[in-house]
Design an enzyme around this catalytic site. Sequence first.
Site, PDB file in Angstrom:
ATOM      1  N   CYS A   1     -28.690 -29.342  29.767  1.00 21.87           N
ATOM      2  CA  CYS A   1     -29.255 -30.619  30.241  1.00 21.87           C
ATOM      3  C   CYS A   1     -28.998 -30.803  31.740  1.00 21.87           C
ATOM      4  CB  CYS A   1     -28.615 -31.805  29.508  1.00 21.87           C
ATOM      5  SG  CYS A   1     -28.325 -31.531  27.760  1.00 21.87           S
ATOM      6  N   ASP A   2     -27.779 -30.523  32.197  1.00 18.35           N
ATOM      7  CA  ASP A   2     -27.374 -30.952  33.542  1.00 18.35           C
ATOM      8  C   ASP A   2     -27.124 -29.828  34.535  1.00 18.35           C
ATOM      9  OD1 ASP A   2     -27.444 -33.561  32.585  1.00 18.35           O
ATOM     10  OD2 ASP A   2     -25.367 -33.492  31.905  1.00 18.35           O
TER      11      ASP A   2
ATOM     12  N   CYS B   1     -23.085 -30.853  28.563  1.00 17.01           N
ATOM     13  CA  CYS B   1     -24.310 -30.104  28.252  1.00 17.01           C
ATOM     14  C   CYS B   1     -24.828 -29.366  29.481  1.00 17.01           C
ATOM     15  CB  CYS B   1     -25.377 -31.053  27.703  1.00 17.01           C
ATOM     16  SG  CYS B   1     -26.918 -30.216  27.296  1.00 17.01           S
TER      17      CYS B   1
END
Length: 311
Positions: free
Chosen positions: A136-137, A133
Amino acid sequence: MLDLAIIGGGPAGLAAGLYATRGGIKNVVMFEKGMPGGQITSSSEMENYPGVPQVVDGITFMAPWTEQCTRFGLKIEMENAVRVEKVGSHFVVHFEGGKSVEAKAVIVATGSKPKRAGVKGEDEYFGRGVSTCATCDGFFYKGKEVAVLGGGDTALEEAQYLANICSKVYLIHRRDEFRAAPSTVERAKKCDKIEFVLNAVVDEILGDASGVTGVKVSLKDGSSRQINVPGIFTFVGLNVQNGVLKDDAGNSICELTPGGNVKVNHKMQTSLPGLFAAGDLREDSPKQVVCAASDGAIAALSVIDYLREHA
Ligand code: FAD
Ligand code: NAP
């Protein structure tokens, strides 16, 4: 007893919830094991939903869907469904922790989730430099170099997202042709922060106690290369989430394809009367938000007919 249980709160489940409640079904509950919105909430950009010309991230895009459904009476419960069972003419949905509910009809819209690439070091460093992701990261790698694995739409799109944050993105793909849409490939090729490493197979994700330190790749010409990066994003396709449709012996309660997708007709009916499937989970799904939403709407309209016929 519920009139309708919807399992999964992605675009298919939410659209089903909207059409079911707005279509007059009284007692409808959607069960979602995480946050409603589905896998598109891990996407950094959404630009192909008709009527929404502005490019937005997946979380922003999905936020109004839940609100719209609940306005028409959809109830949402955060539960992980583990099994659907047909008992006589109705269904029992079993949840993690032992709870269960009865329902006259069920729509399963559990979608799919990212596959693992099966590379040495992937499991060991998952969450410590290996991610699926970018939204997300990606921020953890601000100003750093990262690698992206895969040649589909997700890999090519997320590589471009990461190029906005990171100093460089190595796009590693096992062929020199792509599954991604040609326009997406062209855009990625124009991005000077993306280096294409093609005809390249990742042999190992390297790391130490701090997490990922690099990737070792073998190239088609027989040479090998080590790319030193603290993060690798793997976008190598999706696995269908059909576990709720398996009984205790592991047999499916409705017909599946050899790949595990649910066989449905054009009304989203499965081979088991009263059980409907919608979205990425179903056979031949185009795996698009607009198509999942359409499936959900069709399934809900079919449930309205089914409940009328079985009143
Ligand atoms: P999903 O979105 O997978 O939703 C399924 C839901 O069910 C999930 O919320 C999950 O938590 C829940 N669930 C699963 N099992 C259970 C259970 N046992 N109990 C309770 N809940 C459960 N499509 C586009 O049209 N345009 C794009 O730009 C685009 N970009 C994408 C980018 C990325 C990174 C990814 C991964 C996908 C992208 N897609 C895009 C594809 C799109 O997201 C999917 O086609 C769509 O989300 C499928 O919707 P769905 O409702 O069928 O399933
Ligand atoms: P995908 O289309 O299945 O592509 C997976 C990619 O990973 C392929 O290029 C594949 O290589 C590669 N791959 C698979 N296994 C591998 C392994 N073990 N090691 C190395 N590489 C591997 O998956 P996706 O990109 O996640 O897309 C999934 C679906 O969602 C698609 O239908 C896609 O169109 C849709 N989607 C749409 C959008 C959009 O509309 N904008 C955005 C994202 C996703 P090969 O090509 O050699 O097989």
